[in-house]
Each structure stands twice: as structure tokens, then as C-alpha cells.
Design a protein around this motif. Sequence first.
Motif, PDB file in Angstrom:
ATOM      1  N   ASN A 155       2.543   3.802   2.775  1.00 14.80           N
ATOM      2  CA  ASN A 155       3.010   5.182   2.759  1.00 14.80           C
ATOM      3  C   ASN A 155       2.845   5.734   1.354  1.00 14.80           C
ATOM      4  O   ASN A 155       3.316   5.124   0.394  1.00 14.80           O
ATOM      5  N   ALA A 156       2.166   6.864   1.234  1.00 10.51           N
ATOM      6  CA  ALA A 156       2.002   7.474  -0.086  1.00 10.51           C
ATOM      7  C   ALA A 156       3.377   7.710  -0.695  1.00 10.51           C
ATOM      8  O   ALA A 156       4.282   8.187  -0.027  1.00 10.51           O
ATOM      9  N   ASN A 157       3.531   7.351  -1.923  1.00  8.75           N
ATOM     10  CA  ASN A 157       4.816   7.487  -2.598  1.00  8.75           C
ATOM     11  C   ASN A 157       4.913   8.891  -3.188  1.00  8.75           C
ATOM     12  O   ASN A 157       4.755   9.104  -4.375  1.00  8.75           O
ATOM     13  N   THR A 158       5.140   9.864  -2.286  1.00 10.55           N
ATOM     14  CA  THR A 158       5.295  11.260  -2.674  1.00 10.55           C
ATOM     15  C   THR A 158       6.618  11.758  -2.114  1.00 10.55           C
ATOM     16  O   THR A 158       7.188  11.131  -1.214  1.00 10.55           O
ATOM     17  N   LEU A 188      -1.501   5.755   4.489  1.00 11.68           N
ATOM     18  CA  LEU A 188      -2.820   5.396   3.967  1.00 11.68           C
ATOM     19  C   LEU A 188      -3.489   4.312   4.803  1.00 11.68           C
ATOM     20  O   LEU A 188      -2.809   3.509   5.442  1.00 11.68           O
ATOM     21  N   ASN A 189      -4.822   4.284   4.776  1.00 12.94           N
ATOM     22  CA  ASN A 189      -5.572   3.222   5.448  1.00 12.94           C
ATOM     23  C   ASN A 189      -6.690   2.686   4.558  1.00 12.94           C
ATOM     24  O   ASN A 189      -7.697   2.202   5.037  1.00 12.94           O
ATOM     25  N   LYS A 203       0.118   5.257  -5.866  1.00 13.76           N
ATOM     26  CA  LYS A 203       1.422   4.656  -5.576  1.00 13.76           C
ATOM     27  C   LYS A 203       1.675   4.665  -4.080  1.00 13.76           C
ATOM     28  O   LYS A 203       1.277   5.591  -3.383  1.00 13.76           O
ATOM     29  N   ARG A 204       2.346   3.600  -3.592  1.00 17.21           N
ATOM     30  CA  ARG A 204       2.621   3.473  -2.166  1.00 17.21           C
ATOM     31  C   ARG A 204       3.729   2.477  -1.926  1.00 17.21           C
ATOM     32  O   ARG A 204       4.057   1.672  -2.783  1.00 17.21           O
ATOM     33  N   ASP A 205       4.295   2.540  -0.728  1.00 16.14           N
ATOM     34  CA  ASP A 205       5.229   1.508  -0.283  1.00 16.14           C
ATOM     35  C   ASP A 205       4.881   1.161   1.155  1.00 16.14           C
ATOM     36  O   ASP A 205       4.038   1.806   1.771  1.00 16.14           O
ATOM     37  N   GLY A 206       5.483   0.123   1.706  1.00 14.29           N
ATOM     38  CA  GLY A 206       5.232  -0.272   3.081  1.00 14.29           C
ATOM     39  C   GLY A 206       3.824  -0.775   3.335  1.00 14.29           C
ATOM     40  O   GLY A 206       3.312  -0.670   4.437  1.00 14.29           O
ATOM     41  N   LEU A 207       3.178  -1.340   2.326  1.00 16.09           N
ATOM     42  CA  LEU A 207       1.800  -1.792   2.415  1.00 16.09           C
ATOM     43  C   LEU A 207       1.704  -3.237   2.894  1.00 16.09           C
ATOM     44  O   LEU A 207       2.704  -3.943   2.967  1.00 16.09           O
ATOM     45  N   VAL A 208       0.487  -3.677   3.213  1.00 12.98           N
ATOM     46  CA  VAL A 208       0.199  -5.083   3.478  1.00 12.98           C
ATOM     47  C   VAL A 208      -0.491  -5.622   2.231  1.00 12.98           C
ATOM     48  O   VAL A 208      -1.438  -5.017   1.734  1.00 12.98           O
TER      49      VAL A 208
END
Length: 117
Positions: free
Chosen positions: A37-40, A47-48, A16-21
Amino acid sequence: VWKKIVANGAAGAPPKRDGLVAAYDDANNRLIVFGGNANTPSGFPQLNDVWVLANANGLSGTPKWTKIAASGTKPGGRTSAVGGYDSTNNRLVIYGGGSWDANFFSSWVLTGANGLP
């Protein structure tokens, strides 16, 4: 009409993540996802990684996530970068973003971005 094609937290899906491309390769029906950004609860880490969802439109087969093993130096983990997909050359281009440690003002290009040769 919205239709869920991959369940939240499905086995084999990216964390899970947010702010991704995210960018869609319509010629090959693939969704490309980079970083975020890891959704924690702590929001760590940035993350990359790069993931590709094959059969992304839900019409032509079962959707399946694959993590891309890109070679070379990788951009630092980041959230809120912007990007686009160059379908002619199969490249994902990203710019900027940030992490808890830095703001980025650099551009990066990933060749072979859709996971196909």
C-alpha cells in the motif's frame, strides 16, 4: 545489532509502502519486494511493482535497489498478500491480499524474481 544499510527515502529506492511481500534470496544476497500500500495520507494506490535490493546483507558491497521489469499480465495492486521465495527455481510466489476495490484469493508466480538471469 541493527545497522541501517539504505537510508529512508534514499535516491533510487522504491516508493514508501506498507503491507508488502518481502523475501530474501540468501544464495545471491538479494531482498525481493512486491506490492503493498502506498504510504500516502489517502493510502492510494495499492502497488504491484517488484523491487530487488542487491547486496542486501550490508556486508559484501554497497546495497542498490533495482525495479524489475516483469513481462506478462501482472497481478492487481494489493496490500497484505503473503508470499515466499523458491530459491531453487528463482520464483516469488504470492497469494491473496486486497485493495480498496477487491479482496484477492488468487495465487501468482514471478519467475526470475531476484533480477538475475
